[in-house]
Scaffold this motif. Structure first.
Motif, short mmCIF file in Angstrom:
data_model
loop_
_atom_site.label_atom_id
_atom_site.label_comp_id
_atom_site.label_asym_id
_atom_site.label_seq_id
_atom_site.Cartn_x
_atom_site.Cartn_y
_atom_site.Cartn_z
N ASP A 1 0.77 -1.19 0.07
CA ASP A 1 -0.06 -0.12 -0.01
C ASP A 1 0.84 1.14 0.02
O ASP A 1 1.57 1.49 0.92
N HIS B 1 -2.75 3.29 -3.90
CA HIS B 1 -3.24 2.16 -4.44
C HIS B 1 -2.87 1.08 -3.50
O HIS B 1 -2.00 1.27 -2.83
N THR B 2 -3.34 -0.06 -3.71
CA THR B 2 -2.94 -1.32 -3.08
C THR B 2 -2.10 -2.14 -4.30
O THR B 2 -3.12 -2.58 -5.06
N TRP B 3 -0.99 -1.77 -4.43
CA TRP B 3 -0.19 -2.31 -5.55
C TRP B 3 0.08 -3.96 -5.24
O TRP B 3 0.42 -4.36 -4.08
N SER C 1 3.54 3.01 -13.27
CA SER C 1 3.46 1.47 -13.27
C SER C 1 4.52 0.81 -14.32
O SER C 1 5.21 -0.14 -13.75
N TYR D 1 0.89 -4.40 -10.60
CA TYR D 1 -0.54 -4.40 -10.90
C TYR D 1 -0.89 -3.04 -10.00
O TYR D 1 -0.53 -2.90 -8.64
N GLU D 2 -1.15 -1.86 -10.66
CA GLU D 2 -1.58 -0.63 -9.99
C GLU D 2 -2.97 -0.84 -9.47
O GLU D 2 -2.90 -0.27 -8.32
N THR D 3 -3.94 -1.38 -9.84
CA THR D 3 -5.19 -1.69 -9.18
C THR D 3 -5.51 -3.10 -9.61
O THR D 3 -5.43 -3.86 -10.67
N HIS E 1 -8.89 -4.37 -8.23
CA HIS E 1 -10.39 -4.53 -8.30
C HIS E 1 -10.72 -3.09 -8.63
O HIS E 1 -10.48 -1.96 -8.09
N SER F 1 -5.40 -3.26 -13.49
CA SER F 1 -4.61 -2.52 -14.51
C SER F 1 -3.07 -2.87 -14.23
O SER F 1 -2.72 -2.86 -13.05
#
Length: 176
Positions: free
Chosen positions: A11, A29-31, A134, A162-164, A166, A170
């Motif tokens: 995070d 984001h939670t990456w 990203s 992974y930037e997102t 849910h 992405s």
């Protein structure tokens, strides 16, 4: 060819220097950082490498650098470090009315493959030599893993960020 991958969730927030859209704003984001490895043969224990090595040498240091940090480019940091110091100090002062003091353990400060933690006013900031998009983070992750894990038998195949996740993922990936 044997392949493995391992990932870690982190995070953190970021700002994209000079962005024409919404990413000019601080946002988080939670990456998910993921690394893929491959080998034609397994080691004596039957592994491409032990997952523990991938975690210790690459993923955990990334987590230490970035967890609950603001990620910015060095250029941005140089422009706003005094303001960040004031904001960091103000954030820490919010502890005083609740806890009677502001002292707590400071975040760990590390240097990791050209990036480093800075602590202006106690605020955790991860400073990169590039704007932390990203795509650039995926290449940085790949290069970090390659420098830490590749040898004559084992090759890093990709760095994926992974930037997102849910509602829709992405994903940025770097492969040489």
């Amino acid at each position: 060819m044997y392949t493995i991958s391992k990932s870690i969730d982190i995070d953190f927030s970021h700002h994209v220097h000079g962005h024409q859209g919404a990413c000019i704003n601080l946002h988080g984001h939670t990456w998910k950082f993921e690394v893929g490895l491959a080998a034609n043969t397994l080691d004596a224990e039957g592994f491409v490498i032990d997952f523990k090595l991938l975690k210790q040498r690459v993923l955990e240091p990334c987590h230490t650098l970035l967890d609950h940090a603001l990620a910015v480019a060095a250029e941005t940091y140089e422009q706003i470090q005094e303001e960040l110091k004031g904001i960091g100090t103000a954030f820490l002062e919010t502890r005083r009315p609740i806890h009677g003091r502001i002292d707590t353990a400071e975040p760990v400060s590390i240097q990791l493959y050209g990036a480093e933690t800075r602590l202006p006013g106690g605020m955790k900031v991860a400073v990169f030599p590039f704007a932390p998009t990203s795509e650039r983070l995926a290449k940085w992750l790949y290069e970090l893993a390659d420098a830490s894990l590749s040898d004559e038998r084992v090759k890093v195949t990709y760095g994926r960020v992974y930037e997102t996740l849910h509602p829709v993922a992405s994903i940025a990936e770097y492969t040489p």
